[in-house]
Design a protein around this motif. Structure first.
Motif, PDB file in Angstrom:
ATOM      1  N   THR A  64      50.728  41.070  25.083  1.00 34.05           N
ATOM      2  CA  THR A  64      50.071  41.956  26.042  1.00 34.05           C
ATOM      3  C   THR A  64      51.070  42.606  26.995  1.00 34.05           C
ATOM      4  O   THR A  64      52.125  42.049  27.294  1.00 34.05           O
ATOM      5  CB  THR A  64      49.034  41.173  26.864  1.00 34.05           C
ATOM      6  N   GLU A 169      49.789  44.253  41.378  1.00 36.01           N
ATOM      7  CA  GLU A 169      48.445  44.630  41.816  1.00 36.01           C
ATOM      8  C   GLU A 169      48.254  46.143  41.813  1.00 36.01           C
ATOM      9  O   GLU A 169      47.161  46.641  41.570  1.00 36.01           O
ATOM     10  CB  GLU A 169      48.184  44.066  43.206  1.00 36.01           C
ATOM     11  N   GLY A 173      44.168  46.407  36.896  1.00 31.44           N
ATOM     12  CA  GLY A 173      43.800  45.570  35.765  1.00 31.44           C
ATOM     13  C   GLY A 173      44.552  44.260  35.787  1.00 31.44           C
ATOM     14  O   GLY A 173      45.023  43.796  36.817  1.00 31.44           O
ATOM     15  N   SER A 174      44.678  43.646  34.618  1.00 31.42           N
ATOM     16  CA  SER A 174      45.330  42.353  34.507  1.00 31.42           C
ATOM     17  C   SER A 174      46.747  42.503  33.976  1.00 31.42           C
ATOM     18  O   SER A 174      47.007  43.333  33.100  1.00 31.42           O
ATOM     19  CB  SER A 174      44.523  41.448  33.571  1.00 31.42           C
ATOM     20  N   THR A 176      50.176  40.199  32.570  1.00 32.35           N
ATOM     21  CA  THR A 176      50.559  38.900  32.043  1.00 32.35           C
ATOM     22  C   THR A 176      51.839  38.426  32.699  1.00 32.35           C
ATOM     23  O   THR A 176      52.833  39.170  32.762  1.00 32.35           O
ATOM     24  CB  THR A 176      50.758  38.966  30.514  1.00 32.35           C
ATOM     25  N   ALA A 232      47.422  34.836  33.033  1.00 30.10           N
ATOM     26  CA  ALA A 232      46.784  36.102  33.406  1.00 30.10           C
ATOM     27  C   ALA A 232      46.843  36.276  34.919  1.00 30.10           C
ATOM     28  O   ALA A 232      46.554  35.346  35.674  1.00 30.10           O
ATOM     29  CB  ALA A 232      45.351  36.142  32.915  1.00 30.10           C
ATOM     30  N   GLY A 234      45.288  38.813  37.588  1.00 27.40           N
ATOM     31  CA  GLY A 234      44.393  39.936  37.829  1.00 27.40           C
ATOM     32  C   GLY A 234      44.069  40.083  39.302  1.00 27.40           C
ATOM     33  O   GLY A 234      44.637  39.388  40.161  1.00 27.40           O
ATOM     34  N   GLU A 235      43.168  40.972  39.610  1.00 28.47           N
ATOM     35  CA  GLU A 235      42.782  41.220  41.000  1.00 28.47           C
ATOM     36  C   GLU A 235      42.212  39.947  41.621  1.00 28.47           C
ATOM     37  O   GLU A 235      41.378  39.267  41.033  1.00 28.47           O
ATOM     38  CB  GLU A 235      41.740  42.340  41.050  1.00 28.47           C
ATOM     39  N   ALA A 237      43.876  37.196  42.189  1.00 31.05           N
ATOM     40  CA  ALA A 237      44.570  35.978  41.752  1.00 31.05           C
ATOM     41  C   ALA A 237      45.411  35.406  42.888  1.00 31.05           C
ATOM     42  O   ALA A 237      45.920  36.142  43.736  1.00 31.05           O
ATOM     43  CB  ALA A 237      45.439  36.265  40.538  1.00 31.05           C
TER      44      ALA A 237
END
Length: 283
Positions: A64, A169, A173-174, A176, A232, A234-235, A237
């Motif tokens: 990813t 950020e 999205g996410s 890796t 992962a 993401g927002e 985290a």
């Protein structure tokens, strides 16, 4: 004999550099993305062969993107070792840019330089990191913030990981985050014990020139490069938790390499390196 070996290595590295460095300057000037990524990879692969460094790759780089790799840091050799595994760039402290020779190579590697003491520039650096991640570049961050003696993994600095996280950020999205462990395990085919690990490592106030000369004279170093399970990010985290999880994974992988519990590919990681690099280019 060791001095003769060092001189031959210097000549060979110089010849490779004379050919590839101008090509990288041209690629960067013309913004040929594929060439900019592949030429440093080729240089580092030539360098590890010339120096006699056998790189054993374990695990698999995440498919990813965007991808931020968080690694421990043992020596200046880490740059060439990781650079030989796959196309990537480094997030580095700003003073590296002014180092003789190594500063030039860091720039040709398209490193992102961070001035940690100047908070006013944090935003622009975060923007650079975000842009590079968006473009599909794999960036490597040394989580400890400095190099260690090779025996212990130092605590990861959550401020460094947090700084990278701020850039992540803004990507949206996410993203890796993948832990990666470096461990120098053998010298001339014999296990490197606690006495010799600090000799292979470069840390503290060690002089660069003398350490480089020692490596050129001795070579034949085995190093394990182990990819951990991707995390992962993401927002929303928790940055500190991501840093702690990455540190825990790296400590475990370093311990497994030291204990000889990682399965090695035969004769170093040549085939594995090719496989990972191809996967990276295709991602």
């Amino acid at each position: 004999m060791t001095t003769f070996r060092a001189i031959l290595s210097i000549i060979a590295l110089a010849l490779v550099s004379v050919i590839l460095i101008p090509l990288q300057f041209i690629a960067m000037g013309l913004k040929w993305t594929s060439a900019m990524r592949r030429l440093p990879l080729l240089w580092h692969r030539c360098a590890v062969r010339i120096l006699g460094i056998r790189v054993h790759v374990h695990g698999k780089v995440a498919d990813t993107r965007p991808l931020l790799v968080v690694s421990n840091h043992v020596s200046w050799l880490d740059i060439t070792v990781l650079g030989s595994v796959m196309p990537l760039s480094f997030i580095s402290k700003a003073e590296v840019a002014s180092w003789p020779i190594f500063g030039l190579f860091a720039k040709l590697q398209r490193s992102v330089f961070v001035e940690r003491e100047k908070r006013a520039k944090t935003g622009s650096v975060a923007e650079q990191i975000a842009d590079r991640l968006k473009a599909g570049d794999v960036l490597v961050l040394f989580g400890e913030g400095t190099s260690s003696n090779g025996i212990h993994v130092l605590p990861f600095r959550t401020a460094l990981v947090g700084g990278a996280a701020r850039a992540i950020e803004s990507v949206g999205g996410s993203v890796t985050v993948q832990p990666l462990a470096i461990n120098y395990t053998q010298l001339h085919g014999l296990p490197i014990g606690r006495f010799h690990k600090p000799r292979v490592a470069w840390y503290g106030d060690m002089e660069m020139a003398s350490h480089l000369w020692w490596v050129l004279k001795h070579g034949e170093i085995d190093v394990d490069v182990a990819f951990g399970e991707p995390l992962a990010f993401g927002e929303g985290a928790d940055r500190k938790r991501v840093a702690r999880d990455a540190e825990t994974a790296v400590r475990r992988l370093v311990g497994e390499a030291t204990a000889g519990r990682l399965t090695r590919s035969p004769k170093g990681a040549g085939p594995a390196q090719e496989r990972h690099a191809d996967e990276t280019e295709a991602a």
